[in-house]
Design an enzyme around this catalytic site. Structure first.
Site, PDB file in Angstrom:
ATOM      1  N   GLN A  10       0.840  -1.200   0.000  1.00 38.67           N
ATOM      2  CA  GLN A  10       0.000   0.000   0.000  1.00 38.67           C
ATOM      3  C   GLN A  10       0.873   1.248   0.000  1.00 38.67           C
ATOM      4  O   GLN A  10       1.895   1.305   0.685  1.00 38.67           O
ATOM      5  CB  GLN A  10      -0.893  -0.028   1.233  1.00 38.67           C
ATOM      6  CG  GLN A  10      -2.016   0.982   1.219  1.00 38.67           C
ATOM      7  CD  GLN A  10      -3.077   0.667   2.261  1.00 38.67           C
ATOM      8  OE1 GLN A  10      -3.115  -0.434   2.798  1.00 38.67           O
ATOM      9  NE2 GLN A  10      -3.934   1.628   2.551  1.00 38.67           N
ATOM     10  N   SER A  88       4.344  -6.231   3.024  1.00 42.44           N
ATOM     11  CA  SER A  88       3.024  -6.115   3.626  1.00 42.44           C
ATOM     12  C   SER A  88       1.949  -6.670   2.690  1.00 42.44           C
ATOM     13  O   SER A  88       1.934  -7.870   2.417  1.00 42.44           O
ATOM     14  CB  SER A  88       2.744  -4.648   4.004  1.00 42.44           C
ATOM     15  OG  SER A  88       1.562  -4.532   4.755  1.00 42.44           O
ATOM     16  N   LEU A  89       1.068  -5.832   2.172  1.00 45.08           N
ATOM     17  CA  LEU A  89       0.078  -6.269   1.193  1.00 45.08           C
ATOM     18  C   LEU A  89       0.724  -7.059   0.049  1.00 45.08           C
ATOM     19  O   LEU A  89       0.149  -8.027  -0.463  1.00 45.08           O
ATOM     20  CB  LEU A  89      -0.646  -5.036   0.626  1.00 45.08           C
ATOM     21  CG  LEU A  89      -1.412  -5.221  -0.686  1.00 45.08           C
ATOM     22  CD1 LEU A  89      -2.640  -6.063  -0.460  1.00 45.08           C
ATOM     23  CD2 LEU A  89      -1.753  -3.873  -1.293  1.00 45.08           C
ATOM     24  N   ARG A 113      -9.143  -8.405   3.653  1.00 45.80           N
ATOM     25  CA  ARG A 113      -8.105  -7.774   4.479  1.00 45.80           C
ATOM     26  C   ARG A 113      -8.314  -6.264   4.542  1.00 45.80           C
ATOM     27  O   ARG A 113      -8.252  -5.652   5.615  1.00 45.80           O
ATOM     28  CB  ARG A 113      -6.735  -8.094   3.877  1.00 45.80           C
ATOM     29  CG  ARG A 113      -5.528  -7.509   4.622  1.00 45.80           C
ATOM     30  CD  ARG A 113      -4.256  -7.880   3.841  1.00 45.80           C
ATOM     31  NE  ARG A 113      -3.026  -7.592   4.559  1.00 45.80           N
ATOM     32  CZ  ARG A 113      -2.309  -6.480   4.447  1.00 45.80           C
ATOM     33  NH1 ARG A 113      -2.739  -5.505   3.640  1.00 45.80           N
ATOM     34  NH2 ARG A 113      -1.182  -6.319   5.124  1.00 45.80           N
ATOM     35  N   HIS A 196       0.242  -3.165  11.227  1.00 48.01           N
ATOM     36  CA  HIS A 196       1.316  -3.998  11.786  1.00 48.01           C
ATOM     37  C   HIS A 196       1.611  -3.648  13.243  1.00 48.01           C
ATOM     38  O   HIS A 196       2.760  -3.494  13.645  1.00 48.01           O
ATOM     39  CB  HIS A 196       2.581  -3.898  10.914  1.00 48.01           C
ATOM     40  CG  HIS A 196       2.350  -4.358   9.515  1.00 48.01           C
ATOM     41  ND1 HIS A 196       2.193  -5.688   9.192  1.00 48.01           N
ATOM     42  CD2 HIS A 196       2.193  -3.666   8.359  1.00 48.01           C
ATOM     43  CE1 HIS A 196       1.959  -5.802   7.891  1.00 48.01           C
ATOM     44  NE2 HIS A 196       1.950  -4.588   7.367  1.00 48.01           N
ATOM     45  N   GLN A 245       0.722 -11.766  10.143  1.00 52.94           N
ATOM     46  CA  GLN A 245       1.338 -10.592   9.508  1.00 52.94           C
ATOM     47  C   GLN A 245       0.696  -9.273   9.917  1.00 52.94           C
ATOM     48  O   GLN A 245       1.376  -8.256  10.058  1.00 52.94           O
ATOM     49  CB  GLN A 245       1.278 -10.750   7.978  1.00 52.94           C
ATOM     50  CG  GLN A 245       2.100  -9.736   7.217  1.00 52.94           C
ATOM     51  CD  GLN A 245       1.399  -9.261   5.954  1.00 52.94           C
ATOM     52  OE1 GLN A 245       0.276  -8.776   5.999  1.00 52.94           O
ATOM     53  NE2 GLN A 245       2.070  -9.408   4.822  1.00 52.94           N
TER      54      GLN A 245
END
Length: 293
Positions: A10, A88-89, A113, A196, A245
């Site tokens: 992102q 991440s994503l 998500r 996170h 995650q």
């Protein structure tokens, strides 16, 4: 000599993303239209001509970056990775690239998500900040002194660049303390919430059910996952790492270091932007970096 493929997260989105793919490749066009049907709205229209504000909507941003990355990868058949990772994503894109997830399944998980994270952000107003010019260990030491608010290390992006995440008050306290400790900058980011971090626990719980119900395959090459920067090839472990995650830090610096230690000499970023190429150069100056978008 091994070739690693990397997938952005992102923040890489921009108006016009994916349009050239759609217009220049029939397979890409078909995949975008399938995504429109699966999501229930024409995300391709927003990607190609939407405003920055429209692209910042969580339900758009995450699937948009995923789609650009994955469709660019799937429509370049000569790509043969020896290893993959995603920031991440981007880990969801990497899972498609290595064959652990099917395109449709991964897109549905990304959509879930995004919705779960948006809900968690609304429940607990929170934010993130970029800390520049301070060693990771020093940042961690400073954060450990803030005990009355939630604030944690979230993204270990490269040496001298660490993103922290937490409550608004926690981030404000941390920024002041980190500047006093010698950070060149401690800049609050314009993000929707504390990604996170423990504040994403409601989203983690919600996404866990969806991930556990989804079919994962054995990947064709190792994937270096965010939670501990280690290489994985076993579907059950990959699932569990993906669940963890959302509330764990992205160990990107360590992932690249481990890929290099395991023989990676060339890194190709697939998707919008070139942020990861820049981070790789800061982590390992000798690496050869390229991009596909």
């Amino acid at each position: 000599m091994k070739h690693a493929f990397l997938f952005p997260g992102q923040g890489a989105q921009f108006s016009g993303m994916g349009k050239a793919l759609y217009e220049g490749n029939e397979q890409a066009k078909a995949l975008f239209e399938k995504a429109n049907d699966l999501l229930g709205f024409r995300i391709s229209d927003i990607m190609f001509s939407g405003s920055d504000e429209e692209l910042k909507q969580t339900k758009v941003t995450q699937p948009a970056v995923f789609l650009h990355s994955v469709i660019a990868y799937l429509t370049t058949p000569e790509l043969k990775p020896d290893m993959v990772a995603g920031h991440s994503l981007g880990e969801f894109s990497a899972l498609v690239a290595c064959g652990a997830l099917q395109f449709e399944d991964a897109l549905l998980l990304v959509s879930k998500r995004a919705a779960a994270m948006q809900k968690a952000c609304e429940q607990n107003p929170s934010t993130m900040a970029a800390v520049l010019g301070l060693e990771d260990a020093k940042v961690e030491e400073v954060l450990s002194t803030i005990t009355d608010e939630v604030v944690v290390a979230a993204n270990y992006n490269c040496p001298g660049q660490l993103v922290i995440s937490g409550s608004i008050a926690g981030i404000e306290k941390a920024c002041e303390a980190l500047k006093a400790a010698g950070a060149k900058r401690a800049l609050v980011l314009q993000v929707g919430g504390a990604f996170h971090s423990p504040l994403m626990e409601p989203a983690r719980v919600e996404l866990q059910e969806a991930i556990e119900q989804m079919a994962f395959q054995t990947p064709q090459c190792p994937i270096y996952q965010n939670v501990d920067a280690q290489a994985y090839t076993e579907a059950a472990a990959i699932k569990q790492n993906l669940i963890n995650q959302l509330t764990a830090p992205v160990r990107w610096t360590q992932s690249i270091q481990n890929m290099v230690a395991d023989g990676a000499t060339q890194f190709t970023e697939v998707g919008p932007g070139a942020v990861l190429q820049g981070l790789v150069k800061k982590i390992h100056k000798e690496a050869l970096t390229t991009g596909i978008n």
